[in-house]
Design an enzyme around this catalytic site. Sequence first.
Site, short mmCIF file in Angstrom:
data_model
loop_
_atom_site.label_atom_id
_atom_site.label_comp_id
_atom_site.label_asym_id
_atom_site.label_seq_id
_atom_site.Cartn_x
_atom_site.Cartn_y
_atom_site.Cartn_z
N ASP A 275 -19.03 118.10 -24.44
CA ASP A 275 -18.31 116.83 -24.26
C ASP A 275 -16.83 117.09 -24.54
O ASP A 275 -16.41 118.22 -24.78
CB ASP A 275 -18.85 115.73 -25.17
CG ASP A 275 -18.80 114.35 -24.49
OD1 ASP A 275 -17.69 113.97 -24.08
OD2 ASP A 275 -19.83 113.70 -24.36
N HIS A 326 -23.95 108.33 -13.09
CA HIS A 326 -23.81 106.93 -12.67
C HIS A 326 -22.43 106.36 -12.99
O HIS A 326 -22.05 105.33 -12.45
CB HIS A 326 -24.92 106.07 -13.28
CG HIS A 326 -24.78 105.79 -14.74
ND1 HIS A 326 -25.50 104.81 -15.38
CD2 HIS A 326 -24.01 106.36 -15.71
CE1 HIS A 326 -25.18 104.79 -16.66
NE2 HIS A 326 -24.29 105.71 -16.88
#
Length: 424
Positions: A275, A326
């Site tokens: 991340d 998404h």
Amino acid sequence: MADCLSSQLERYANQVASSAGIIISHLKTLKDEPSTLPSETTVPTAIGTAQLQLAEAAFQLLHLTRDPGNVLTNLTVDLQVISSVRWLLHFEIPSLVPQEGTISYQELSCLANVPDNLLRSHLRLAMTCHLFQESGPTGMVAHSAVSRKLASDPSLAYWGQYFANTVFPTATQSVNATATWADSKQLNETAHNLAFDHRGTFFDYIAQDPARTVEFANSMRAVSTTGPFDTCHLCKSFDWSSLGDGVVVDMGGSTGHASITLAESFPSLRFVVQDLPDVVSDSIKRLEERQLPLSVTSRIRFQGHSLFHLQPVKGAAVYLLRQILHDWPNQEAIKILRSIVPAMGPKSRIFIADIVLPKTGSIPATEERVMRCNDLLLHQFTNTLERTFEDWQAIVSRVDDRLQIQHVYRDPGSILSLLVLEIV
């Protein structure tokens, strides 16, 4: 031809009775019966299935027995409930009510520095949804099982605050965003831009402030503990033990909540959680604070990495993208997937854990409405939408001619499906 009303009422009433009977029988076998039902993900499969079926049948009965003419009344109530929950969270009422015992409205209003009459109004509306309760003849305030959980569970508290301070204000700007930008696909022309008066993308906005980055990561970790999003569904969606001591690269893995769940269930797997650097720094601290067994933490390492850069971990067993793609329009999703392909070995797979929108009415309404809600949330924050299976196929086909979706599975009760991609 649709069932007549009497047939529908009979069918759902029978389902309620049958499912409730299964759950009641199970509860009677327990030494200490709980005051509320545990998550369907933590009980035997048959009991979890009965809970899901009971919830769906009860939901359908509720709507069948409501007068359609009262739809605006019901929506008004729902809106005010949301507003009251936000109010209570903002003034930290859950943490001010004693975990055990009671407190008077007057004392509570003084502690929160809010008007006594408003406190009563908001609390009593919340009580109709089983948030808090009144105790004793003088009307003392006490926790219900739900509000006690909200006050004592840090993950749920994070999600509650994020909902109150970010999700709710963003949703209220949905009409204005459409009126201003109509069918815009730009990532910086969203309801979130209007709600927080900024000109960047949502991810630009949170990256500008380390506190926002951490807040977002914490909220995502919190969401992953709720039934429809629970990471335990990921464990049941694939035979992870078949990977032996393979490496799972958890891309955009935030605080590592998915990897931790998998590591606890599959003792041979190793994990790399990737991340942004700010998230990684905070996540390492949080992992240490949790004091998990060394047998789990020794197999998890964190790595700063951008989704759009070439994947540095070569030949991993799985490259996991859980609720990542998404957030991005098709072209960006394609770029993310293309960044992985050069790193893949002959047995590597890409796992996409995301919503696959169903045909309307093809799955239980209690599950479909969560998916539809997420669909709108995405649009309000990023101008993207959840995807159908055909949408996912179209994206994968543009990544690499060799990459194909080999398998799709959705665990009962989960709103996320697992799409397994392989090079063939």
